[in-house]
Write a protein that holds these residues in place. Structure first.
Motif, PDB file in Angstrom:
ATOM      1  N   THR A  78       7.043  10.125   1.410  1.00 20.59           N
ATOM      2  CA  THR A  78       7.842   8.909   1.087  1.00 20.59           C
ATOM      3  C   THR A  78       7.882   9.089  -0.540  1.00 20.59           C
ATOM      4  OG1 THR A  78       5.834   7.629   0.916  1.00 20.59           O
ATOM      5  CG2 THR A  78       7.118   7.549   3.013  1.00 20.59           C
ATOM      6  N   LYS A  79       8.664   8.193  -1.170  1.00 21.13           N
ATOM      7  CA  LYS A  79       8.715   8.108  -2.680  1.00 21.13           C
ATOM      8  C   LYS A  79       7.111   7.771  -2.744  1.00 21.13           C
ATOM      9  CE  LYS A  79      11.059   5.657  -6.317  1.00 21.13           C
ATOM     10  NZ  LYS A  79      11.889   4.623  -6.640  1.00 21.13           N
ATOM     11  N   MET A  80       6.845   8.360  -3.825  1.00 20.42           N
ATOM     12  CA  MET A  80       5.411   8.310  -4.330  1.00 20.42           C
ATOM     13  C   MET A  80       4.488   8.469  -3.419  1.00 20.42           C
ATOM     14  SD  MET A  80       5.879   8.099  -7.745  1.00 20.42           S
ATOM     15  CE  MET A  80       4.453   7.543  -8.571  1.00 20.42           C
ATOM     16  N   ASN A  81       4.831   9.164  -2.151  1.00 21.78           N
ATOM     17  CA  ASN A  81       3.852   9.275  -1.199  1.00 21.78           C
ATOM     18  C   ASN A  81       3.276   7.932  -0.664  1.00 21.78           C
ATOM     19  OD1 ASN A  81       4.482  12.154  -0.516  1.00 21.78           O
ATOM     20  ND2 ASN A  81       3.100  12.425  -2.335  1.00 21.78           N
ATOM     21  N   ALA A  82       3.906   7.089  -0.843  1.00 22.01           N
ATOM     22  CA  ALA A  82       3.608   5.439  -0.481  1.00 22.01           C
ATOM     23  C   ALA A  82       3.236   5.471   1.050  1.00 22.01           C
ATOM     24  CB  ALA A  82       4.519   4.389  -0.890  1.00 22.01           C
ATOM     25  N   ILE A  83       2.162   4.564   1.342  1.00 25.26           N
ATOM     26  CA  ILE A  83       1.579   4.510   2.743  1.00 25.26           C
ATOM     27  C   ILE A  83       2.402   3.337   3.467  1.00 25.26           C
ATOM     28  CG2 ILE A  83      -0.136   4.191   4.447  1.00 25.26           C
ATOM     29  CD1 ILE A  83      -1.806   5.675   2.070  1.00 25.26           C
ATOM     30  N   VAL A 124       1.835 -13.332  -4.631  1.00 25.36           N
ATOM     31  CA  VAL A 124       3.269 -12.666  -4.329  1.00 25.36           C
ATOM     32  C   VAL A 124       4.242 -12.651  -5.628  1.00 25.36           C
ATOM     33  CG1 VAL A 124       5.337 -13.314  -2.966  1.00 25.36           C
ATOM     34  CG2 VAL A 124       3.317 -14.115  -2.073  1.00 25.36           C
ATOM     35  N   ALA A 125       3.911 -13.276  -6.356  1.00 24.98           N
ATOM     36  CA  ALA A 125       4.504 -12.975  -7.953  1.00 24.98           C
ATOM     37  C   ALA A 125       4.101 -11.619  -8.397  1.00 24.98           C
ATOM     38  CB  ALA A 125       4.075 -14.096  -8.857  1.00 24.98           C
ATOM     39  N   ARG A 126       2.759 -11.528  -8.248  1.00 24.18           N
ATOM     40  CA  ARG A 126       2.072 -10.180  -9.090  1.00 24.18           C
ATOM     41  C   ARG A 126       2.985  -9.065  -7.987  1.00 24.18           C
ATOM     42  NH1 ARG A 126      -4.126 -10.204 -10.499  1.00 24.18           N
ATOM     43  NH2 ARG A 126      -3.962 -11.913 -12.045  1.00 24.18           N
ATOM     44  N   ILE A 127       2.969  -9.093  -6.829  1.00 27.66           N
ATOM     45  CA  ILE A 127       3.637  -7.932  -5.984  1.00 27.66           C
ATOM     46  C   ILE A 127       5.023  -7.678  -6.652  1.00 27.66           C
ATOM     47  CG2 ILE A 127       4.203  -7.218  -3.528  1.00 27.66           C
ATOM     48  CD1 ILE A 127       1.980  -8.787  -2.565  1.00 27.66           C
ATOM     49  N   ASP A 128       5.822  -8.813  -6.481  1.00 28.46           N
ATOM     50  CA  ASP A 128       7.159  -8.777  -6.866  1.00 28.46           C
ATOM     51  C   ASP A 128       7.442  -8.322  -8.289  1.00 28.46           C
ATOM     52  OD1 ASP A 128       7.822  -9.565  -4.335  1.00 28.46           O
ATOM     53  OD2 ASP A 128       8.328 -11.686  -5.091  1.00 28.46           O
ATOM     54  N   HIS A 129       6.549  -8.683  -9.211  1.00 29.86           N
ATOM     55  CA  HIS A 129       6.559  -8.225 -10.685  1.00 29.86           C
ATOM     56  C   HIS A 129       6.477  -6.646 -10.534  1.00 29.86           C
ATOM     57  CE1 HIS A 129       5.326  -7.759 -14.853  1.00 29.86           C
ATOM     58  NE2 HIS A 129       6.305  -8.635 -14.934  1.00 29.86           N
ATOM     59  N   MET A 130       5.514  -6.324  -9.944  1.00 29.94           N
ATOM     60  CA  MET A 130       5.238  -4.673  -9.934  1.00 29.94           C
ATOM     61  C   MET A 130       6.314  -3.767  -9.418  1.00 29.94           C
ATOM     62  SD  MET A 130       3.246  -2.199 -10.290  1.00 29.94           S
ATOM     63  CE  MET A 130       1.749  -2.760 -10.801  1.00 29.94           C
ATOM     64  N   LEU A 131       7.026  -4.579  -8.229  1.00 30.93           N
ATOM     65  CA  LEU A 131       7.919  -3.840  -7.917  1.00 30.93           C
ATOM     66  C   LEU A 131       9.411  -3.829  -8.672  1.00 30.93           C
ATOM     67  CD1 LEU A 131       7.976  -5.320  -4.053  1.00 30.93           C
ATOM     68  CD2 LEU A 131       7.665  -2.977  -4.466  1.00 30.93           C
ATOM     69  N   ALA A 163       0.571   6.844  -4.176  1.00 31.93           N
ATOM     70  CA  ALA A 163       0.401   5.524  -5.066  1.00 31.93           C
ATOM     71  C   ALA A 163       0.052   4.461  -4.465  1.00 31.93           C
ATOM     72  CB  ALA A 163       1.856   5.588  -5.938  1.00 31.93           C
ATOM     73  N   GLY A 164      -0.409   4.599  -3.095  1.00 29.29           N
ATOM     74  CA  GLY A 164      -0.921   3.319  -2.446  1.00 29.29           C
ATOM     75  C   GLY A 164       0.031   2.797  -1.385  1.00 29.29           C
ATOM     76  N   ALA A 165      -0.121   1.475  -0.852  1.00 30.44           N
ATOM     77  CA  ALA A 165       0.649   1.008   0.156  1.00 30.44           C
ATOM     78  C   ALA A 165       1.901   0.858  -0.332  1.00 30.44           C
ATOM     79  CB  ALA A 165      -0.052  -0.151   0.612  1.00 30.44           C
ATOM     80  N   ASP A 166       2.887   0.671   0.710  1.00 27.61           N
ATOM     81  CA  ASP A 166       4.353   0.442   0.327  1.00 27.61           C
ATOM     82  C   ASP A 166       4.533  -1.046  -0.109  1.00 27.61           C
ATOM     83  OD1 ASP A 166       6.841  -0.163   0.479  1.00 27.61           O
ATOM     84  OD2 ASP A 166       7.482   0.865   2.407  1.00 27.61           O
ATOM     85  N   LEU A 167       4.481  -1.294  -1.218  1.00 29.49           N
ATOM     86  CA  LEU A 167       4.500  -2.691  -1.573  1.00 29.49           C
ATOM     87  C   LEU A 167       5.836  -3.512  -1.139  1.00 29.49           C
ATOM     88  CD1 LEU A 167       3.007  -2.832  -5.331  1.00 29.49           C
ATOM     89  CD2 LEU A 167       2.087  -3.825  -3.122  1.00 29.49           C
ATOM     90  N   GLY A 168       6.831  -2.722  -1.146  1.00 33.13           N
ATOM     91  CA  GLY A 168       7.873  -3.619  -0.517  1.00 33.13           C
ATOM     92  C   GLY A 168       7.900  -3.882   0.834  1.00 33.13           C
TER      93      GLY A 168
END
Length: 802
Positions: free
Chosen positions: A499-504, A787-794, A541-546
């Motif tokens: 996947t992109k950045m091999n996100a899980i 949720v704000a942190r997740i969205d900001h990172m994305l 790079a970790g879990a699929d934050l989206g």
């Protein structure tokens, strides 16, 4: 007698010499770092060892202070002894390899080597890191024995991070010396070896400086700006984000000018020699000391406003004044962003009819011509040139690979229409019916060899296992859009994320369980690894934050819990599978990627490993077993009986802080210190051989009669650990070192790692801690600030501290 490098010497302690010394020390070699005695010693300093070693001490200190670090671990500096060329030169007699990295002047090098020749022990290897002086000029008049053990070893800067090592044989260098240094450089130092001929600037810089010079020349002809050229020759063309002018700033304009002048002065028969004469603006920039990053101003610079806001500026080459940087946009680059593969991206650009496409084609066609005409002058094969550009300049494709991506015959037809001369060797190749420089047959990659007018296998390291080649040989056992299970031989299968950045994501989570079942029925063991291009790359790079973000916004908390349960089950299943599972991480190994590794039986890691559990940065915690398995890794590092008596406080705070502070290792050596890698895990210096070495580890464990570990209760710190952490969090919050939300998250993470509502020293089941992980993760997902942190990172790729 087998050769060994137990003691090496590096003569010259500048940034290159310091980097080579740091790399050798990182590989476990004792190093003697020497430099000259200062010319300006006062009478009272002439007998003071510290004063006499002032230059070399400053060089080592600069290497230690470098950012990014030239050392894998600052402790490696303990293997480096310093000295000067008057008081300590006799110590060279104890060295197995002597590397010269002094100023580029023939008289200085010859004078140094005359002294070295009198002191070195017979059979010791001597090499120069020169980039322009012919080896035969350096050793003229020296003994046959010296010449037989003399060669060029051209490292690239920064030494730790650049994969390329060019090896240059002298006319009399013994084959066994060349073979030994090649294998040592490849395995022990982790370098990609390119065999170069004794020609000016060798391979990488000969091709690279011509490309930079041509870009400057064509930019002026076509009226483009610096940011426009960098936008075109960045990721869309398989180049690093530093492209052309940011790369020049990074290397230094003065260095680039020296290399170009070297090519111009010494390559008098080069058909593109005139291009090496750099435009007038380069000389003007040098006079104004606009040399790049080293002078904090080059083609680009960064200004700070009174509010400490950074503003990027770019140089107007006509006025030599800085202007605000505006990001250019071209239709072909917009199309390239949407393309799936690099080949598709390149074709989006090179075959476009807009301003960017025309410029890209003009420069690419020129590079095709130049690279083809350098064979066999600077190297014998297309492989050497392509590898030099990939490993020395971080290109994703070398010029011949890029030519293949366009289509060799199509490019030649277009070049002919443009009135460009077609290289004779390429024309002969096409006339003989061979239409590509590389091809894949039965999982083996071949290159077209101009000398024999036929295809030969691409040389690879002995222990290299290629996932791509296995796939090309129809060895894919299972696959979906996000992952593949590939048979890499001898009953070992490789689980690959793509996947992109091999996100899980959920597909990968499901695929892990399916893969374990398949290997149980059809194989003897499994490697978890992949082959991302470029350095450092991302294992994951970790879990699929989206995916997580959408579930949070939809308030689907039961689905989040179910996803986490599947992830935990897959990782725990790999830990207790009836066969060995070895993870092969490299580069970014964060969050869920790190958890995947912690759940494996063993880790075979690349030396460039940026590993950490960083979930707190997006308002979460490791809930794929990471909190539990990191604690378990710390506890298991203790001898069995010691666990019963040890003061758990000594290890609990250390383990907790790795998660609470989102600690990320800056190398595999640091990952050991952070507790992510244990005694049984291994570090490999050459990423090309990483999957192969992991496969070896699987087979070694099988041969040793592997049996899965037993599930046992885990001793935890309980409420005492929570009390210790809470007290520390109170102090940090009062000192404004963390936000209220950080403290809220950290307090819950400590609760999970300590086993929940139990007393100190209690034993709890793994399932208990895993449930605590899931509950905390779901609760965090209900927090607006998370949720704000997740969205900001994305949105920005940067953490939000709210």
């Amino acid at each position: 007698m087998a050769r060994k490098i137990r003691q090496a010497a590096v003569i010259g302690s500048g940034i290159m010499g310091g980097g080579i010394a740091a790399l050798l020390a990182g590989a476990g070699v004792k190093v003697l770092l020497l430099d000259i005695v200062p010319f300006d010693l006062k009478d009272e300093e002439k007998n003071d060892p510290a004063a006499r070693n002032r230059i070399v001490k400053a060089g080592l200190d600069a290497a230690l202070a470098s950012s990014p670090s030239l050392f894998f671990n600052k402790k490696d500096a303990g293997l480096i002894a310093i000295g000067n060329l008057e008081d300590d030169i006799d110590k060279l007699a104890d060295c197995d390899w002597i590397v010269e990295v002094v100023v580029e002047r023939l008289d200085i090098k010859r004078n140094l080597f005359e002294k070295v020749a009198k002191i070195r022990k017979p059979g010791s290897i001597v090499s120069t890191n020169t980039s322009g002086i012919p080896l035969q000029d350096i050793t003229e008049g020296f003994s046959d024995e010296f010449k037989q053990h003399f060669m060029g070893t051209h490292f690239f800067n920064p030494v730790r991070y650049m994969h390329l090592l060019e090896l240059i044989p002298g006319k009399e260098t013994l084959p066994e010396v060349l073979d030994f240094i090649s294998k040592f450089g490849e395995k022990n130092l982790g370098k990609g070896i390119v065999w170069a001929k004794d020609t000016p600037n060798f391979v990488g810089n000969r091709i690279g400086i011509q490309g930079i010079s041509a870009a400057m020349r064509f930019m002026q002809e076509d009226g483009l700006t610096v940011p426009e050229v960098d936008a075109i020759f960045g990721p869309a063309m398989g180049r690093p984000k530093t492209a052309i002018f940011k790369t020049t700033d990074l290397v230094g304009l003065d260095i680039m000018m020296h290399v170009a002048q070297n090519s111009y002065d010494l390559c008098k028969d080069d058909e593109q020699r005139d291009i090496m004469q750099l435009p007038d603006f380069v000389e003007k920039m040098a006079k104004k000391n606009l040399l790049g990053n080293k002078t904090k101003a080059g083609f680009y610079k960064t200004d700070l406003t009174p509010e400490w806001k950074k503003i990027r500026k770019v140089l107007n080459l006509k006025t030599l004044e800085y202007e605000d940087l505006e990001r250019p946009s071209f239709p072909c680059l917009d199309a390239a962003k949407k393309a799936g593969t690099l080949t598709e991206k390149i074709n989006c650009v090179l075959k476009a009819d807009d301003k960017a496409g025309k410029f890209a084609w003009k420069l690419a066609a020129n590079s095709f011509q130049y690279a083809a005409n350098r064979i066999p002058e600077i190297a014998d094969t297309v492989v050497e040139i392509d590898n030099a550009m990939k490993w020395g300049y971080n290109f994703e494709m070398g010029p011949f690979e890029q030519w293949d991506a366009y289509g060799v015959a199509d490019a030649v037809e277009r070049m002919a229409k443009d009135g460009l001369e077609i290289p004779a060797n390429v024309k002969a190749m096409l006339d003989a019916g061979n239409t590509c420089f590389y091809k894949l047959e039965n999982g083996v990659r071949y290159f077209y060899d101009f000398a024999s007018a036929g295809y030969k296998p691409v040389p690879v390291p002995e222990s290299l296992v290629s996932i791509a080649a296995a796939k090309g040989n129809n060895k894919t056992a299972m696959e979906n859009a996000s992952a593949s299970l590939v048979d890499i031989g001898d009953g070992v299968f490789c689980l690959e994320f793509h996947t992109k950045m091999n996100a899980i994501n959920e597909q990968i989570v499901d695929f892990i369980a399916e893969s374990l079942d398949y290997v149980d029925k059809n194989g003897v063991g499994m490697v978890i690894g992949n082959e991302a291009g470029g350095m450092p790359g991302a294992f994951s790079a970790g879990a699929d934050l989206g995916f997580i973000s959408k579930l949070c916004h939809d308030k689907k908390y039961a689905e989040i819990d179910a996803f986490l349960k599947k992830a935990q089950d897959g990782i725990q299943a790999s830990r207790y599978a009836p066969f060995p599972v070895v993870a092969a991480p490299y580069g970014m190994t964060l969050g869920g990627g790190c958890e995947t590794c912690l759940g494996a039986d063993r880790i075979v890691a690349h030396s460039e490993l940026y590993m950490g559990l960083v979930e707190i940065g997006v308002g979460l915690l490791p809930a794929g077993g990471g909190t539990m398995n990191l604690w378990k890794k710390h506890v298991n590092a203790l001898p069995g009986k010691t666990v019963k008596d040890v003061d758990l406080a000594k290890i609990f705070v250390a383990a907790f802080m790795k998660i609470g502070m989102a600690a990320v290792s800056m190398s595999a050596a640091q990952a050991v210190g952070n507790g992510f890698l244990g005694q049984a895990d291994r570090i490999v210096f050459n990423r090309d051989t990483l999957v192969g070495e992991a496969k070896k580890e699987v087979l070694r464990m099988v041969d040793d009669g592997y049996a899965p570990p037993m599930k046992q209760p885990l001793k935890v710190f309980g409420d005492a650990g929570q009390g210790m952490v809470n007290a520390e969090l109170y102090n940090m919050r009062n000192g404004n070192f963390m936000s209220d939300h950080d403290a809220f998250l950290a307090k819950r993470i400590a609760y999970v790692m300590s086993g929940g509502d139990v007393n100190v020293g209690s034993e709890v089941s793994e399932d208990t801690i895993l449930k605590l992980e899931r509950d905390a993760f779901v609760d965090f997902c209900k927090e607006e600030k998370t949720v704000a942190r997740i969205d900001h990172m994305l949105k920005t790729g940067k953490p939000l501290r709210n």
